[in-house]
Scaffold this motif. Structure first.
Motif, PDB file in Angstrom:
ATOM      1  N   SER A   1       0.857  -1.182   0.000  1.00 57.22           N
ATOM      2  CA  SER A   1       0.000   0.000   0.000  1.00 57.22           C
ATOM      3  C   SER A   1       0.896   1.236   0.000  1.00 57.22           C
ATOM      4  CB  SER A   1      -0.875  -0.030   1.253  1.00 57.22           C
ATOM      5  OG  SER A   1      -1.680   1.116   1.298  1.00 57.22           O
ATOM      6  N   PHE A   2       0.731   2.071  -1.025  1.00 54.79           N
ATOM      7  CA  PHE A   2       1.549   3.280  -1.123  1.00 54.79           C
ATOM      8  C   PHE A   2       0.842   4.443  -0.442  1.00 54.79           C
ATOM      9  CE2 PHE A   2       3.606   0.531  -4.034  1.00 54.79           C
ATOM     10  CZ  PHE A   2       4.906   0.991  -4.167  1.00 54.79           C
ATOM     11  N   VAL A   3       0.753   4.320   0.883  1.00 55.89           N
ATOM     12  CA  VAL A   3       0.153   5.379   1.701  1.00 55.89           C
ATOM     13  C   VAL A   3       1.250   5.960   2.578  1.00 55.89           C
ATOM     14  CG1 VAL A   3      -2.191   4.422   1.768  1.00 55.89           C
ATOM     15  CG2 VAL A   3      -0.515   3.644   3.422  1.00 55.89           C
ATOM     16  N   SER A   4       0.957   7.065   3.209  1.00 59.11           N
ATOM     17  CA  SER A   4       1.950   7.685   4.086  1.00 59.11           C
ATOM     18  C   SER A   4       2.268   6.767   5.262  1.00 59.11           C
ATOM     19  CB  SER A   4       1.411   9.014   4.615  1.00 59.11           C
ATOM     20  OG  SER A   4       2.192   9.432   5.711  1.00 59.11           O
ATOM     21  N   PRO A   5       3.571   6.518   5.511  1.00 63.39           N
ATOM     22  CA  PRO A   5       3.965   5.675   6.650  1.00 63.39           C
ATOM     23  C   PRO A   5       3.461   6.243   7.976  1.00 63.39           C
ATOM     24  CG  PRO A   5       5.854   6.145   5.229  1.00 63.39           C
ATOM     25  CD  PRO A   5       4.727   6.990   4.732  1.00 63.39           C
TER      26      PRO A   5
ATOM     27  N   THR B   1      -3.163   2.610  -4.030  1.00 62.43           N
ATOM     28  CA  THR B   1      -2.602   3.960  -4.247  1.00 62.43           C
ATOM     29  C   THR B   1      -3.715   4.983  -4.101  1.00 62.43           C
ATOM     30  OG1 THR B   1      -2.969   3.745  -6.633  1.00 62.43           O
ATOM     31  CG2 THR B   1      -0.784   3.142  -5.821  1.00 62.43           C
ATOM     32  N   PRO B   2      -3.910   5.507  -2.887  1.00 67.41           N
ATOM     33  CA  PRO B   2      -5.055   6.393  -2.666  1.00 67.41           C
ATOM     34  C   PRO B   2      -4.945   7.769  -3.335  1.00 67.41           C
ATOM     35  CG  PRO B   2      -3.754   6.161  -0.674  1.00 67.41           C
ATOM     36  CD  PRO B   2      -3.162   5.233  -1.666  1.00 67.41           C
ATOM     37  N   ASN B   3      -3.731   8.152  -3.719  1.00 70.27           N
ATOM     38  CA  ASN B   3      -3.582   9.485  -4.323  1.00 70.27           C
ATOM     39  C   ASN B   3      -2.482   9.473  -5.377  1.00 70.27           C
ATOM     40  OD1 ASN B   3      -1.141   9.505  -2.850  1.00 70.27           O
ATOM     41  ND2 ASN B   3      -2.192  10.370  -1.074  1.00 70.27           N
ATOM     42  N   LEU B   4      -2.317  10.626  -6.018  1.00 61.85           N
ATOM     43  CA  LEU B   4      -1.361  10.743  -7.125  1.00 61.85           C
ATOM     44  C   LEU B   4       0.078  10.483  -6.674  1.00 61.85           C
ATOM     45  CD1 LEU B   4      -1.938  11.195 -10.024  1.00 61.85           C
ATOM     46  CD2 LEU B   4      -1.722  13.654  -9.710  1.00 61.85           C
TER      47      LEU B   4
ATOM     48  N   LEU C   1       0.528   6.848  -6.344  1.00 60.17           N
ATOM     49  CA  LEU C   1       0.552   6.229  -7.670  1.00 60.17           C
ATOM     50  C   LEU C   1       1.912   6.416  -8.340  1.00 60.17           C
ATOM     51  CD1 LEU C   1      -0.797   4.815 -10.103  1.00 60.17           C
ATOM     52  CD2 LEU C   1      -1.497   7.076 -10.881  1.00 60.17           C
ATOM     53  N   GLU C   2       2.442   7.636  -8.292  1.00 62.04           N
ATOM     54  CA  GLU C   2       3.743   7.911  -8.928  1.00 62.04           C
ATOM     55  C   GLU C   2       4.827   6.999  -8.339  1.00 62.04           C
ATOM     56  OE1 GLU C   2       4.209   9.383 -11.593  1.00 62.04           O
ATOM     57  OE2 GLU C   2       2.589  10.823 -11.811  1.00 62.04           O
ATOM     58  N   ALA C   3       4.812   6.861  -7.014  1.00 57.73           N
ATOM     59  CA  ALA C   3       5.805   5.999  -6.353  1.00 57.73           C
ATOM     60  C   ALA C   3       5.628   4.547  -6.791  1.00 57.73           C
ATOM     61  CB  ALA C   3       5.662   6.111  -4.836  1.00 57.73           C
ATOM     62  N   ALA C   4       4.372   4.102  -6.898  1.00 58.59           N
ATOM     63  CA  ALA C   4       4.088   2.722  -7.304  1.00 58.59           C
ATOM     64  C   ALA C   4       4.529   2.484  -8.750  1.00 58.59           C
ATOM     65  CB  ALA C   4       2.600   2.425  -7.143  1.00 58.59           C
TER      66      ALA C   4
ATOM     67  N   GLY D   1       7.357  -0.184 -10.648  1.00 57.10           N
ATOM     68  CA  GLY D   1       6.940  -1.167 -11.639  1.00 57.10           C
ATOM     69  C   GLY D   1       5.768  -2.032 -11.229  1.00 57.10           C
ATOM     70  N   VAL D   2       4.814  -1.439 -10.515  1.00 63.08           N
ATOM     71  CA  VAL D   2       3.644  -2.196 -10.064  1.00 63.08           C
ATOM     72  C   VAL D   2       2.772  -2.589 -11.276  1.00 63.08           C
ATOM     73  CG1 VAL D   2       1.979  -0.322  -9.652  1.00 63.08           C
ATOM     74  CG2 VAL D   2       2.065  -2.243  -8.084  1.00 63.08           C
ATOM     75  N   ASP D   3       2.111  -3.776 -11.194  1.00 65.61           N
ATOM     76  CA  ASP D   3       1.298  -4.279 -12.317  1.00 65.61           C
ATOM     77  C   ASP D   3      -0.066  -3.616 -12.393  1.00 65.61           C
ATOM     78  OD1 ASP D   3       3.294  -6.147 -12.743  1.00 65.61           O
ATOM     79  OD2 ASP D   3       2.277  -7.753 -11.667  1.00 65.61           O
ATOM     80  N   GLU D   4      -0.597  -3.311 -11.223  1.00 68.08           N
ATOM     81  CA  GLU D   4      -1.974  -2.834 -11.144  1.00 68.08           C
ATOM     82  C   GLU D   4      -2.123  -2.062  -9.846  1.00 68.08           C
ATOM     83  OE1 GLU D   4      -5.089  -5.862 -11.919  1.00 68.08           O
ATOM     84  OE2 GLU D   4      -6.054  -5.092 -10.122  1.00 68.08           O
ATOM     85  N   VAL D   5      -3.015  -1.076  -9.823  1.00 70.19           N
ATOM     86  CA  VAL D   5      -3.222  -0.308  -8.589  1.00 70.19           C
ATOM     87  C   VAL D   5      -4.699  -0.326  -8.204  1.00 70.19           C
ATOM     88  CG1 VAL D   5      -1.219   1.176  -8.970  1.00 70.19           C
ATOM     89  CG2 VAL D   5      -3.471   1.908  -9.804  1.00 70.19           C
ATOM     90  N   ALA D   6      -4.966   0.102  -6.975  1.00 70.09           N
ATOM     91  CA  ALA D   6      -6.346   0.151  -6.502  1.00 70.09           C
ATOM     92  C   ALA D   6      -6.605   1.450  -5.759  1.00 70.09           C
ATOM     93  CB  ALA D   6      -6.625  -1.039  -5.586  1.00 70.09           C
TER      94      ALA D   6
END
Length: 299
Positions: free
Chosen positions: A49-53, A81-84, A87-90, A94-99
């Motif tokens: 999950s690419f959210v703030s730690p 990826t809840p926000n832009l 998403l950019e970090a993901a 090289g992530v395959d898919e995001v949510a």
């Protein structure tokens, strides 16, 4: 409706299952869990999950997890990826898919992501545009589809409205989440009926928690309606930090046992999956919440 011939499991144990663990789970353990799940036949694994730690410390190693994966052919490794920024970090990893995740409840949306439902949907628009430009698919989650910890009952029409917005925005699949696990089979059928008026059944998934012990009954009810995508978590790991007392997701092992009994193909080896559930719960010192997993381990 007839049951689907096959079901795709979306394994959320490595993300939803581990994210609320109070003690840090090592990156090595997370990577081994994901690898074992792939070896057991899972073809869709939510890995990070690419959210703030600051909000979810357990997911602070999201970059290390995604870049450290031993990728298997035919397996989708996705991330929340809840926000832009997320998403950019993901995308860099090289992530395959995001949510992305919205809610069918105004109160839950405010407490969970500090904005109204419509504001949350507005925030997702640039995320979906950017993902589309990067050729990365986006899955949408709707929380509280069968009840809310703050509002109680949620109208099926409200669920349908949020799900439709995500679908029209470009989410290829919308996962319907019973976040606090209060749903019952008839409620689940009625909710799905409302949502399926706007979205094809093939583009819907069920994400049911087992707080009141109803998850398998609810899944049986929506399988009868034609649902062919189920989110689950190995050993029943996880819960919801914003839903008090919400025991975790339905256990993947229990879902596979049910599917096997119905003659529905999943491509997953139950004994390998159960062994993985035993291993991860022992590793992090948690009880195994899968009834099937515990029964198999006792044999």
């Amino acid at each position: 409706m007839a049951f689907p011939q096959s079901v795709r499991l979306v394994e959320v144990g490595a993300r939803d299952g581990l994210q609320n663990e109070p003690e840090p789970v090592s990156t090595e353990t997370k990577l081994e869990l994901i690898d074992r799940l792939g070896a057991a036949g899972l073809r869709h694994i939510e890995a990070a999950s690419f959210v703030s730690p600051k909000w979810v410390p357990q997911m602070a190693d999201h970059r290390e997890v995604i870049t450290g994966l031993k990728r298997r052919d035919g397996v989708v490794y996705s991330a929340l990826t809840p926000n832009l920024k997320g998403l950019e970090a993901a995308l860099q990893c090289g992530v395959d898919e995001v949510a992305v995740f919205g809610a069918a409840s105004e109160s839950f949306s405010q407490k969970n992501i500090n904005c109204s439902v419509s504001e949350s949907l507005e925030r997702f628009a640039p995320v979906l545009d950017r993902a589309k430009a990067a050729n990365v698919r986006v899955r949408g989650y709707v929380s509280c589809v069968l009840g809310c910890p703050y509002e109680g009952e949620i109208a099926p029409a409200k669920v349908a409205e949020v799900a439709k917005a995500l679908y029209e925005m470009g989410c290829y699949e919308v996962s319907l989440g019973d976040t606090i696990g209060t749903g019952t089979p008839l409620k689940a059928k009625r909710m799905l009926e409302a949502v399926a008026r706007d979205i094809p059944m093939a583009n819907l998934g069920a994400h049911f928690h087992d707080t009141y012990g109803q998850a398998l009954a609810n899944l049986y009810a929506v399988l009868e309606e034609g649902i062919a995508v189920i989110d689950s978590s190995v050993a029943g790991l996880g819960g919801c930090p914003y839903a008090k007392g919400a025991s975790g997701n339905v256990a993947s092992e229990d879902v596979i046992y049910l599917l096997n009994g119905l003659g529905i193909d999943s491509g997953i080896d139950l004994s390998d999956l159960a062994a993985t559930g035993t291993w991860i719960t022992q590793t992090i010192g948690r009880p195994n919440r899968s009834k099937v997993g515990v029964a198999i381990a006792a044999q």
